[in-house]
Every structure is written in C-alpha cells, then in structure tokens.
Design a protein around this motif. Structure first.
Motif, PDB file in Angstrom:
ATOM      1  N   ALA A  11       0.842  -1.200   0.000  1.00 58.75           N
ATOM      2  CA  ALA A  11       0.000   0.000   0.000  1.00 58.75           C
ATOM      3  C   ALA A  11       0.878   1.251   0.000  1.00 58.75           C
ATOM      4  CB  ALA A  11      -0.928  -0.008   1.206  1.00 58.75           C
ATOM      5  N   ILE A  12       0.425   2.245  -0.743  1.00 59.89           N
ATOM      6  CA  ILE A  12       1.176   3.494  -0.860  1.00 59.89           C
ATOM      7  C   ILE A  12       0.481   4.657  -0.151  1.00 59.89           C
ATOM      8  CG2 ILE A  12       2.058   5.196  -2.512  1.00 59.89           C
ATOM      9  CD1 ILE A  12       2.233   2.831  -4.526  1.00 59.89           C
ATOM     10  N   ARG A  13      -0.881   4.740  -0.293  1.00 59.60           N
ATOM     11  CA  ARG A  13      -1.599   5.877   0.274  1.00 59.60           C
ATOM     12  C   ARG A  13      -2.673   5.521   1.294  1.00 59.60           C
ATOM     13  NH1 ARG A  13      -2.786   5.614  -4.818  1.00 59.60           N
ATOM     14  NH2 ARG A  13      -5.022   5.564  -4.775  1.00 59.60           N
ATOM     15  N   SER A  14      -3.417   4.419   1.016  1.00 54.66           N
ATOM     16  CA  SER A  14      -4.571   4.180   1.880  1.00 54.66           C
ATOM     17  C   SER A  14      -4.936   2.707   1.963  1.00 54.66           C
ATOM     18  CB  SER A  14      -5.790   4.957   1.356  1.00 54.66           C
ATOM     19  OG  SER A  14      -6.197   4.460   0.096  1.00 54.66           O
ATOM     20  N   ALA A  15      -5.553   2.379   3.087  1.00 54.46           N
ATOM     21  CA  ALA A  15      -6.148   1.064   3.299  1.00 54.46           C
ATOM     22  C   ALA A  15      -7.415   1.290   4.110  1.00 54.46           C
ATOM     23  CB  ALA A  15      -5.193   0.139   4.035  1.00 54.46           C
ATOM     24  N   GLU A  61      -2.638   5.840   5.054  1.00 50.36           N
ATOM     25  CA  GLU A  61      -3.699   6.126   6.025  1.00 50.36           C
ATOM     26  C   GLU A  61      -4.577   4.884   6.171  1.00 50.36           C
ATOM     27  OE1 GLU A  61      -7.304   9.288   6.775  1.00 50.36           O
ATOM     28  OE2 GLU A  61      -6.914   8.643   4.727  1.00 50.36           O
ATOM     29  N   PHE A  62      -4.866   4.484   7.415  1.00 57.93           N
ATOM     30  CA  PHE A  62      -5.701   3.324   7.704  1.00 57.93           C
ATOM     31  C   PHE A  62      -6.998   3.780   8.354  1.00 57.93           C
ATOM     32  CE2 PHE A  62      -1.678   1.317   7.197  1.00 57.93           C
ATOM     33  CZ  PHE A  62      -1.962   0.036   6.739  1.00 57.93           C
ATOM     34  N   ARG A  63      -8.112   3.363   7.753  1.00 58.14           N
ATOM     35  CA  ARG A  63      -9.430   3.623   8.339  1.00 58.14           C
ATOM     36  C   ARG A  63     -10.204   2.308   8.374  1.00 58.14           C
ATOM     37  NH1 ARG A  63     -12.631   7.806   5.179  1.00 58.14           N
ATOM     38  NH2 ARG A  63     -11.694   6.774   3.381  1.00 58.14           N
ATOM     39  N   PHE A 112     -14.427  -6.386   3.666  1.00 60.03           N
ATOM     40  CA  PHE A 112     -13.366  -6.188   2.691  1.00 60.03           C
ATOM     41  C   PHE A 112     -12.330  -5.175   3.165  1.00 60.03           C
ATOM     42  CE2 PHE A 112     -16.693  -3.102   1.685  1.00 60.03           C
ATOM     43  CZ  PHE A 112     -15.971  -1.912   1.619  1.00 60.03           C
ATOM     44  N   TRP A 113     -11.186  -5.236   2.526  1.00 58.75           N
ATOM     45  CA  TRP A 113     -10.145  -4.208   2.571  1.00 58.75           C
ATOM     46  C   TRP A 113     -10.023  -3.664   1.154  1.00 58.75           C
ATOM     47  CZ3 TRP A 113      -6.888  -2.439   6.458  1.00 58.75           C
ATOM     48  CH2 TRP A 113      -6.876  -3.161   7.652  1.00 58.75           C
ATOM     49  N   VAL A 114      -9.797  -2.357   1.008  1.00 52.89           N
ATOM     50  CA  VAL A 114      -9.432  -1.763  -0.280  1.00 52.89           C
ATOM     51  C   VAL A 114      -8.088  -1.080  -0.079  1.00 52.89           C
ATOM     52  CG1 VAL A 114      -9.987  -0.107  -2.103  1.00 52.89           C
ATOM     53  CG2 VAL A 114     -11.827  -1.385  -0.989  1.00 52.89           C
ATOM     54  N   PHE A 115      -7.136  -1.432  -0.930  1.00 53.15           N
ATOM     55  CA  PHE A 115      -5.792  -0.864  -0.874  1.00 53.15           C
ATOM     56  C   PHE A 115      -5.609   0.122  -2.029  1.00 53.15           C
ATOM     57  CE2 PHE A 115      -5.622  -5.050   1.065  1.00 53.15           C
ATOM     58  CZ  PHE A 115      -5.037  -4.759   2.285  1.00 53.15           C
ATOM     59  N   ASP A 116      -5.303   1.379  -1.683  1.00 59.25           N
ATOM     60  CA  ASP A 116      -4.979   2.413  -2.670  1.00 59.25           C
ATOM     61  C   ASP A 116      -6.030   2.555  -3.774  1.00 59.25           C
ATOM     62  OD1 ASP A 116      -2.575   3.056  -1.387  1.00 59.25           O
ATOM     63  OD2 ASP A 116      -1.475   1.523  -2.496  1.00 59.25           O
TER      64      ASP A 116
END
Length: 166
Positions: A11-15, A61-63, A112-116
């Motif tokens: 991941a570069i920006r968000s998860a 960033e992790f939310r 689910f997880w969404v990466f970038d």
C-alpha cells in the motif's frame, strides 16, 4: 493469495476496511480467554502495531469501520475492548456504526479491505464466523462500489473514542 502483511506492505496511500459481521473466529484463543477473564493482558499487540506503524511511516492512512448490532454480540464486545490498544494505538482510525443506522445504505455482501483504491481483498466467512477464504478483486466497478459503501458508513459512524456500545 498474497499474505496480508504483503498487501499492507504494497500500500502506498490508503487502506480501508469494512467489517459487517457480529461474529468472527469463534475459536480464537485470545477471544476465548477474554470471555473467561475479561482481560487483554495475554495479547501481544506488537506484530500488528509494527506492521501498521511501518505503513503509516510510509504515508499510508488506515481507516476501519464496523457496522454492529446492538446490544453487541460477545465477539464485537471483545473487538471493542481491544480496539484502543490494538487498532488505534497502531495508528488506525476506527469508527462504529450501529446496524439500525445502516438500513438505507447499499453495502457489499462481504467484509473487505481496499488498498490504494485499486485492489480489494474480500473476506469470506462461514455462518459462525470461521474464516473460509479470501478473494482478490481489481474490477473498477466493484472497487467503486466498495469505496462508496465505506465512505457512506464512515460519514455516519461514530469515532471509537466517542462510541459507547449499547
């Protein structure tokens, strides 16, 4: 299926992570012990904190948002009890949404997880919360649906620091 730490490392920006079940991993020894003792002293948070901390240091960033039934099921009470030390202390932002406030939201069928904004990892569970398997998806329309659902939940959800379960 790449191991979860590998997905986080990529991941570069968000998860973002959306949880919608009332039961997970019923045989989890940490959960079972918490049920017996009410204590979290037996849990080592180091690995998760290090994994998330490394990603945050890179700018990720992790939310995490959780849709929950109230009153809370035992497993969700356990998650609530450990969220400060496990998730928040690692650097995640966590919010809770009582299920009755989600009735008019269009939600995917699985956690689910969404990466970038480019890759989804769906989690598939048995009815009792036992993990069956995971699935990766990079279909743009599915990614758009999941991000939209997460954002709708996030907007309504209550920050962990302010959420007192019913």
């Amino acid at each position: 299926m790449p191991p979860f730490p590998e997905l986080i490392a990529g991941a570069i920006r968000s998860a973002i992570h959306l949880e919608m079940r009332d039961a997970y991993s019923p045989d989890n020894p940490n959960f079972r012990r918490w049920l017996e003792t009410g204590s979290l002293d037996h849990i080592d948070f180091t690995k998760w904190r290090d994994t998330i901390g490394d990603a945050i240091a890179r700018g990720v960033e992790f939310r995490r948002a959780r849709i929950v039934s109230e009153p809370l099921a035992d497993y969700i009470r356990y998650e609530h009890a450990l969220t400060q030390e496990y998730n928040v202390a690692a650097g995640e932002r966590v919010r809770w949404l009582p299920r009755r406030q989600a009735s008019d939201l269009a939600l995917p069928g699985n956690d689910f997880w969404v990466f970038d904004d480019r890759l989804i990892r769906f989690h598939h569970f048995a009815g009792d919360g036992s993990i069956l398997d995971d699935e990766l998806c990079d279909e743009p329309s599915v990614i758009k649906l999941c991000i939209s659902a997460f954002d709708a939940v996030w907007e309504r959800a209550i920050d962990h620091a302010d959420y007192g379960p019913a």
